[in-house]
Design a protein around this motif. Structure first.
Motif, PDB file in Angstrom:
ATOM      1  N   ILE A 113       0.823  -9.035 -14.391  1.00 40.32           N
ATOM      2  CA  ILE A 113       0.202  -9.315 -13.393  1.00 40.32           C
ATOM      3  C   ILE A 113      -0.084 -11.063 -12.886  1.00 40.32           C
ATOM      4  N   LYS A 114      -1.308 -11.326 -13.826  1.00 42.48           N
ATOM      5  CA  LYS A 114      -1.582 -12.942 -13.805  1.00 42.48           C
ATOM      6  C   LYS A 114      -1.009 -13.548 -14.263  1.00 42.48           C
ATOM      7  N   ARG A 115       0.099 -13.118 -14.869  1.00 47.28           N
ATOM      8  CA  ARG A 115       0.570 -13.660 -15.684  1.00 47.28           C
ATOM      9  C   ARG A 115       1.910 -14.451 -15.116  1.00 47.28           C
ATOM     10  N   ALA A 116       2.371 -13.572 -13.803  1.00 48.09           N
ATOM     11  CA  ALA A 116       3.786 -13.594 -13.195  1.00 48.09           C
ATOM     12  C   ALA A 116       3.399 -14.859 -11.504  1.00 48.09           C
ATOM     13  N   GLN A 117       1.863 -14.375 -11.497  1.00 47.77           N
ATOM     14  CA  GLN A 117       1.536 -15.248 -10.875  1.00 47.77           C
ATOM     15  C   GLN A 117       0.643 -16.221 -10.843  1.00 47.77           C
ATOM     16  N   ALA A 118       0.236 -16.856 -11.812  1.00 48.29           N
ATOM     17  CA  ALA A 118       0.240 -17.625 -12.559  1.00 48.29           C
ATOM     18  C   ALA A 118       1.191 -18.977 -13.103  1.00 48.29           C
ATOM     19  N   SER A 119       2.654 -18.438 -13.245  1.00 46.02           N
ATOM     20  CA  SER A 119       3.771 -19.253 -13.623  1.00 46.02           C
ATOM     21  C   SER A 119       4.384 -18.975 -11.545  1.00 46.02           C
ATOM     22  N   GLY A 120       4.084 -18.681 -10.620  1.00 43.32           N
ATOM     23  CA  GLY A 120       4.811 -18.717  -9.687  1.00 43.32           C
ATOM     24  C   GLY A 120       5.888 -18.205  -9.239  1.00 43.32           C
ATOM     25  N   LEU A 121       5.485 -16.658  -9.764  1.00 36.25           N
ATOM     26  CA  LEU A 121       7.018 -15.625  -9.428  1.00 36.25           C
ATOM     27  C   LEU A 121       6.079 -14.266  -8.446  1.00 36.25           C
ATOM     28  N   GLN A 146      -4.672   2.724 -10.181  1.00 37.93           N
ATOM     29  CA  GLN A 146      -3.722   2.172 -11.068  1.00 37.93           C
ATOM     30  C   GLN A 146      -4.228   0.318  -9.804  1.00 37.93           C
ATOM     31  N   VAL A 147      -4.340   0.373  -8.912  1.00 42.74           N
ATOM     32  CA  VAL A 147      -4.554  -0.536  -7.356  1.00 42.74           C
ATOM     33  C   VAL A 147      -5.921  -1.517  -8.010  1.00 42.74           C
ATOM     34  N   LEU A 148      -7.014  -0.705  -8.892  1.00 45.88           N
ATOM     35  CA  LEU A 148      -8.094  -0.877  -8.762  1.00 45.88           C
ATOM     36  C   LEU A 148      -7.736  -2.064 -10.130  1.00 45.88           C
ATOM     37  N   HIS A 149      -7.395  -1.407 -11.354  1.00 48.52           N
ATOM     38  CA  HIS A 149      -7.495  -1.923 -12.698  1.00 48.52           C
ATOM     39  C   HIS A 149      -5.879  -2.974 -12.554  1.00 48.52           C
ATOM     40  N   GLY A 150      -5.377  -2.942 -12.102  1.00 57.06           N
ATOM     41  CA  GLY A 150      -3.688  -2.975 -12.524  1.00 57.06           C
ATOM     42  C   GLY A 150      -3.712  -4.478 -11.049  1.00 57.06           C
ATOM     43  N   LEU A 151      -5.263  -4.910 -10.802  1.00 62.21           N
ATOM     44  CA  LEU A 151      -5.589  -6.046  -9.653  1.00 62.21           C
ATOM     45  C   LEU A 151      -6.705  -6.595  -9.982  1.00 62.21           C
ATOM     46  N   GLU A 153      -9.555  -8.816 -11.181  1.00 62.08           N
ATOM     47  CA  GLU A 153      -9.331  -9.806 -10.771  1.00 62.08           C
ATOM     48  C   GLU A 153      -8.624 -10.504 -10.484  1.00 62.08           C
ATOM     49  N   ILE A 154      -7.649  -9.906  -9.465  1.00 66.24           N
ATOM     50  CA  ILE A 154      -7.038 -11.584  -9.379  1.00 66.24           C
ATOM     51  C   ILE A 154      -6.985 -11.649  -7.773  1.00 66.24           C
ATOM     52  N   SER A 155      -6.698 -12.897  -7.347  1.00 64.66           N
ATOM     53  CA  SER A 155      -7.496 -12.391  -5.906  1.00 64.66           C
ATOM     54  C   SER A 155      -6.132 -13.028  -4.785  1.00 64.66           C
ATOM     55  N   ALA A 156      -6.086 -12.559  -3.566  1.00 62.83           N
ATOM     56  CA  ALA A 156      -4.566 -12.415  -2.672  1.00 62.83           C
ATOM     57  C   ALA A 156      -5.061 -13.781  -1.742  1.00 62.83           C
ATOM     58  N   THR A 157      -5.535 -15.109  -2.366  1.00 64.75           N
ATOM     59  CA  THR A 157      -4.943 -16.055  -1.355  1.00 64.75           C
ATOM     60  C   THR A 157      -4.120 -16.596  -1.252  1.00 64.75           C
ATOM     61  N   ASP A 158      -2.958 -15.485  -1.283  1.00 62.72           N
ATOM     62  CA  ASP A 158      -1.360 -15.761  -0.059  1.00 62.72           C
ATOM     63  C   ASP A 158      -1.128 -14.498  -0.438  1.00 62.72           C
ATOM     64  N   PRO A 159      -0.852 -13.630   0.493  1.00 63.36           N
ATOM     65  CA  PRO A 159      -1.103 -12.278   0.633  1.00 63.36           C
ATOM     66  C   PRO A 159       0.884 -12.033   0.623  1.00 63.36           C
ATOM     67  N   ARG A 191      -2.835   0.720   1.149  1.00 60.22           N
ATOM     68  CA  ARG A 191      -3.939  -0.441   2.471  1.00 60.22           C
ATOM     69  C   ARG A 191      -5.107  -0.660   2.124  1.00 60.22           C
ATOM     70  N   ASP A 192      -5.369   0.339   2.358  1.00 59.47           N
ATOM     71  CA  ASP A 192      -7.466   0.317   2.146  1.00 59.47           C
ATOM     72  C   ASP A 192      -8.261   0.238   1.397  1.00 59.47           C
ATOM     73  N   LEU A 193      -6.794   0.162  -0.010  1.00 62.15           N
ATOM     74  CA  LEU A 193      -7.716  -0.419  -0.920  1.00 62.15           C
ATOM     75  C   LEU A 193      -7.955  -1.719  -1.817  1.00 62.15           C
ATOM     76  N   LEU A 194      -6.768  -1.762  -0.938  1.00 58.21           N
ATOM     77  CA  LEU A 194      -6.036  -3.978  -0.713  1.00 58.21           C
ATOM     78  C   LEU A 194      -7.205  -4.341   0.123  1.00 58.21           C
ATOM     79  N   ALA A 195      -7.390  -3.236   1.494  1.00 55.13           N
ATOM     80  CA  ALA A 195      -8.790  -4.354   1.998  1.00 55.13           C
ATOM     81  C   ALA A 195     -10.561  -4.366   1.527  1.00 55.13           C
ATOM     82  N   GLY A 196     -10.247  -2.899   1.410  1.00 58.64           N
ATOM     83  CA  GLY A 196     -11.664  -3.222   0.167  1.00 58.64           C
ATOM     84  C   GLY A 196     -11.500  -4.553  -1.061  1.00 58.64           C
ATOM     85  N   LEU A 197     -10.551  -4.993  -1.205  1.00 52.23           N
ATOM     86  CA  LEU A 197     -10.750  -5.671  -2.359  1.00 52.23           C
ATOM     87  C   LEU A 197     -10.271  -7.051  -1.492  1.00 52.23           C
TER      88      LEU A 197
END
Ligand code: PGA
Length: 249
Positions: A113-121, A146-151, A153-159, A191-197
């Protein structure tokens, strides 16, 4: 408002020429659709043919997997740069078939996920519980992990640059779909998990697709749920007519 996004995951089906025919058929049938984003995710070898077939249309391209490094000695792997070069905007990451058959775990998925986002996908990050986990009432625990580990150190600056796909494993390719209540409950929890993040404002803007035996006759009631923002479609995306009906829910 979240714009619905419907993606077809073609899995390991369709040669280049078959993919071209299918994509052309879909282009023709969905050309008037404006209020839904449409994505096709063919196998790697058909990306070029599909990119060509959808050129100038309202359909976007995605891949089904990527590697977590940007380049290197990784025989047989596909980098995000290759995908972008082939015309992709999206990449499915952590599909349950990859977790199950290719031993992908949360940590590996996090790197992808980090690689995808860093490269613009834009990653389409898949999560979901197995039948046994649901029977043991572990669904929420599994989704949380799955949500907490998968995401991590990822910041959702652009949702807009992250899509989640809730796909209960027991519903994938089985013809058994989650009820609208089961799906909505899981989507709300995610969505509540994402709100927590990242806070509720961001969480409200992230799209969560449902996947697992989505068909023309069940898509409308799923899409009518508050927290269901699209679908990740396997089997029913391999036929232009049924995929077009799903898109036109
Ligand atoms: P299905 O697959 O629609 O065939 O159940 C969904 C998926 O695997 O993404």
């Amino acid at each position: 408002m979240r714009k619905p996004i419907i993606a077809g995951n073609w899995k390991m089906y369709k040669t280049g020429s078959e993919a071209k025919t299918l994509a052309a058929g879909i282009v023709e049938k969905v050309q008037k659709v404006q209020e839904v984003q449409i994505v096709l995710c063919p196998p790697f070898t058909a990306l070029g043919a599909v990119a060509e077939a959808i050129k100038g249309s309202n359909i976007e391209l995605g891949a089904q997997n990527c590697h977590f490094e940007d380049k290197g000695a990784f025989t047989g792997e596909i980098s995000t740069a290759f995908l972008i070069d082939a015309g992709c905007k999206y990449v499915i990451i952590g599909h349950s078939e990859r977790r199950q058959y290719f031993a992908e775990d949360d940590a590996l998925i996090n790197k992808k996920i980090k690689r995808a986002q860093a490269s613009g996908l834009i990653p389409i990050f898949c999560i979901g519980e197995t039948l046994l986990e649901r029977q043991k009432e572990q669904t929420f625990d599994v989704l949380r992990r799955q949500v907490l580990h998968g995401l991590q150190e990822i910041s959702a600056t652009d949702p807009e640059r992250l899509i989640i796909a809730y796909e209960p494993v027991w519903a994938i390719g089985t013809g058994v779909t989650a009820t609208k209540e089961q799906a909505q409950e899981a989507h709300r929890y995610i969505r509540d998990l994402l709100a927590g993040l990242w806070g509720s404002e961001t969480a409200e803007r992230i799209r969560i697709q449902y996947g697992g035996s989505v068909k023309p006759d069940n898509v409308a009631e799923l899409m009518a749920q508050d927290d269901i923002d699209g679908a990740l479609v396997g089997g029913a995306s391999l036929d232009a007519d049924s995929f077009a009906k799903i898109v036109g829910f």
